[in-house]
Design an enzyme around this catalytic site. Structure first.
Site, PDB file in Angstrom:
ATOM      1  N   CYS A 110      35.775  43.678  44.610  1.00  0.00           N
ATOM      2  CA  CYS A 110      36.821  44.219  43.755  1.00  0.00           C
ATOM      3  C   CYS A 110      36.636  45.724  43.706  1.00  0.00           C
ATOM      4  O   CYS A 110      35.652  46.252  44.224  1.00  0.00           O
ATOM      5  CB  CYS A 110      36.702  43.691  42.325  1.00  0.00           C
ATOM      6  SG  CYS A 110      37.025  41.932  42.164  1.00  0.00           S
TER       7      CYS A 110
ATOM      8  N   GLY B 262      40.500  44.897  47.262  1.00  0.00           N
ATOM      9  CA  GLY B 262      41.033  43.644  46.730  1.00  0.00           C
ATOM     10  C   GLY B 262      42.534  43.618  46.847  1.00  0.00           C
ATOM     11  O   GLY B 262      43.203  44.565  46.413  1.00  0.00           O
TER      12      GLY B 262
ATOM     13  N   ASN C 228      33.214  45.126  39.033  1.00  0.00           N
ATOM     14  CA  ASN C 228      33.086  44.668  40.411  1.00  0.00           C
ATOM     15  C   ASN C 228      31.698  44.046  40.520  1.00  0.00           C
ATOM     16  O   ASN C 228      30.720  44.656  40.107  1.00  0.00           O
ATOM     17  CB  ASN C 228      33.221  45.870  41.355  1.00  0.00           C
ATOM     18  CG  ASN C 228      32.749  45.582  42.767  1.00  0.00           C
ATOM     19  OD1 ASN C 228      32.158  46.441  43.415  1.00  0.00           O
ATOM     20  ND2 ASN C 228      33.005  44.391  43.270  1.00  0.00           N
ATOM     21  N   GLY C 229      31.645  42.831  41.063  1.00  0.00           N
ATOM     22  CA  GLY C 229      30.349  42.183  41.225  1.00  0.00           C
ATOM     23  C   GLY C 229      30.471  40.687  41.085  1.00  0.00           C
ATOM     24  O   GLY C 229      31.547  40.116  41.286  1.00  0.00           O
TER      25      GLY C 229
ATOM     26  N   TYR D  57      30.510  47.633  56.170  1.00  0.00           N
ATOM     27  CA  TYR D  57      31.851  47.089  56.327  1.00  0.00           C
ATOM     28  C   TYR D  57      32.808  47.437  55.196  1.00  0.00           C
ATOM     29  O   TYR D  57      33.960  47.770  55.424  1.00  0.00           O
ATOM     30  CB  TYR D  57      31.752  45.558  56.458  1.00  0.00           C
ATOM     31  CG  TYR D  57      33.053  44.836  56.267  1.00  0.00           C
ATOM     32  CD1 TYR D  57      34.076  44.939  57.209  1.00  0.00           C
ATOM     33  CD2 TYR D  57      33.284  44.066  55.134  1.00  0.00           C
ATOM     34  CE1 TYR D  57      35.285  44.290  57.019  1.00  0.00           C
ATOM     35  CE2 TYR D  57      34.497  43.420  54.954  1.00  0.00           C
ATOM     36  CZ  TYR D  57      35.480  43.533  55.896  1.00  0.00           C
ATOM     37  OH  TYR D  57      36.679  42.905  55.710  1.00  0.00           O
TER      38      TYR D  57
END
Ligand code: SF4
Length: 476
Positions: free
Chosen positions: A2, A28, A101-102, A255
């Site tokens: 995210c 996202g 985020n996580g 990435y």
């Protein structure tokens, strides 16, 4: 996976937040949301799809206020359909807006505690237990009029009770002023940074590219095991609550993050370039040869350039990526699956016909797409197809916020190291498969990173029950 942005200013923030959020759309594409804090009112718009679908332009003027948060979601927990699991989340008493985020690995334990404290959890998204744990700690100290010490106590409670990886932004009133608060788990696994915006405001974001969009200046990373408090016209207040060895996610470097983003250890583009040069040296030591280096778009393009330079052979664009193809549904038969892939990634015959080609990719997870790509280009008559990957073999799933399949679905898992290449050459139908070595990766990266998806050494322990629950949810 995210991404978030949070902004505090002295003018309405929604238009700037929307711009900054678009810089991190790659983090996202399933859901998006924007919330603002307006003199003790919280406004919120969220929905399914890309930012342009989830946040209609007509909603932006309704998002009043000088502080706010935007979020894009690629779920690793909860559903990706229906706005109740989209972020940001809010509580009314106390008024807090929060996004993260996580991946939280002990959600059931947190929810049980929250229920015992009288809180009702409405969604399946793991941001909500973080928010309620934070809000609950604040209200235990006082119902309103929160101070910096209250925030410190609330962040410490989150750090102590929430397990997994989390990078968080929150907006609330502290010392009577709209305040942006940012913090990360004690190892700083997921990224987060902050910086100054023109005019004296502050932006916190998953990636520094959001600051670039607003003409801002990168100042630092969100504290791991601590927090930063940001207010318009004031210097940041950074509070340390006990950090542990930093372990930022190596996959962001390989990435996930944009190449123009700045992480703890430098520009992502530079990291990828250096990883690819190291891979080229390792490839050369194997005595392999190729006529052309061809990147699998998009992440691998700078890496292919670096490899080609190191190997002294040309690099060419072998695939044309269709940026407008959108998401393709899982097709029931081989012919339509192939058509869907061709729609996204069409190979150019002349780049492959009669050539020994070296395909470069960032990572291989399931391997199904790579297998189809090789099958496509095999029909174009290459003499040899070699595959080089500028990361080590992914043999363990991620439980910290990158959406990966279960271990059984990872193409490189379950093979003895000396049998891996032969197995993958058979599967992909390539002459060779070369991964970057773990030592090579560690030589290149200056930061001490989380590399659990390559090694299985999880920095934050994940119990068997927690793994089973996360994997069951992924399978579902
Ligand atoms: S397990 Fe892999 S993908 Fe997950 S945080 Fe660690 S390095 Fe990143």
């Amino acid at each position: 996976m995210c991404g978030f942005v949070g902004l505090v200013s002295d003018t309405p923030v929604a238009p700037a937040l929307l711009l900054a959020l678009q810089a991190i759309q790659h983090r996202g594409q399933d859901q998006a949301g924007l919330g603002t804090f307006d003199d003790r009112r919280l406004h919120l718009v969220k929905g399914d799809g890309l930012i342009s679908q989830a946040i209609p332009p007509r909603a932006v003027p309704t998002l009043r206020g000088v502080a706010g948060i935007g979020h894009v979601r690629y779920p690793t927990a909860g559903s990706s359909f229906g706005p109740e699991d989209a972020q940001p989340f809010r509580t009314r008493q106390p008024g807090v807006l929060l996004a993260h985020n996580g991946n939280v690995t002990n959600v059931p334990e947190l929810e049980a505690q929250l229920r015992a404290d009288g809180w009702i959890v409405l969604s399946q998204c793991d941001a909500e237990p973080i928010l309620l744990t934070f809000a609950s700690a604040l209200t235990k100290r006082r119902p309103a009029g929160h101070t910096r010490d209250d925030v410190a106590a609330a962040v410490e409670e989150v750090l102590d009770r929430v397990r997994g990886a989390f990078s968080v932004v929150a907006v609330l009133e502290v010392d009577g002023r709209p305040t942006l608060v940012g913090f990360r788990d004690r190892h700083g696994i997921r990224p987060g940074c902050y910086g100054r915006t023109p005019g004296g405001g502050w932006l916190a974001s998953s990636e520094s590219v959001a600051l670039d969009v607003l003409g801002g200046e990168h100042v630092g990373d969100l504290p791991a095991g601590g927090f930063v408090m940001l207010r318009h016209g004031e210097e940041p207040v950074v509070v340390d609550l006990g950090r542990r060895a930093p372990k930022p996610c190596v996959f962001e470097r390989i990435y996930f993050a944009r190449p123009d983003s700045q992480l703890e250890d430098g520009r992502v583009n530079r990291q990828r370039w250096r990883l690819a040069r190291q891979l080229a040296r390792e490839w050369k030591r194997r005595g392999l040869e190729a006529d052309l280096v061809i990147p699998v778009p998009d992440t691998s393009t700078p890496a292919a350039m670096a490899m080609a330079q190191e190997l002294g052979i040309p690099t060419r664009e072998g695939f044309i990526k269709n940026r407008y193809s959108g998401r393709t549904f899982i097709m029931p038969d081989q012919a339509t699956r192939e058509a869907a892939l061709r729609l996204k990634l069409n190979p150019i015959r002349e780049m492959f016909e009669g050539k020994r080609v070296l395909l470069v990719d960032d990572s291989i997870v399931r391997g199904t797409t790579m297998r189809r790509i090789v099958a496509l280009i095999r029909r174009l008559g290459p003499v040899e197809v070699h595959l080089a990957v500028f990361s080590p073999a992914v043999t363990n799933p991620c439980f910290y916020g990158i959406d990966m399949p279960t271990r059984a679905e990872l193409v490189a898992a379950g093979h003895a190291p000396d049998a891996l290449e032969a197995a993958l050459c058979r599967y992909f139908e390539t002459e060779s498969v070369t991964y970057l070595s773990l030592d090579g990766l560690r030589d290149v990266l200056s930061a001490d990173v989380c590399d659990a998806c390559f090694t299985g050494d999880y920095v934050v322990p994940v119990s068997a029950a927690e793994r089973a629950a996360i994997e069951a949810e992924r399978r579902a």
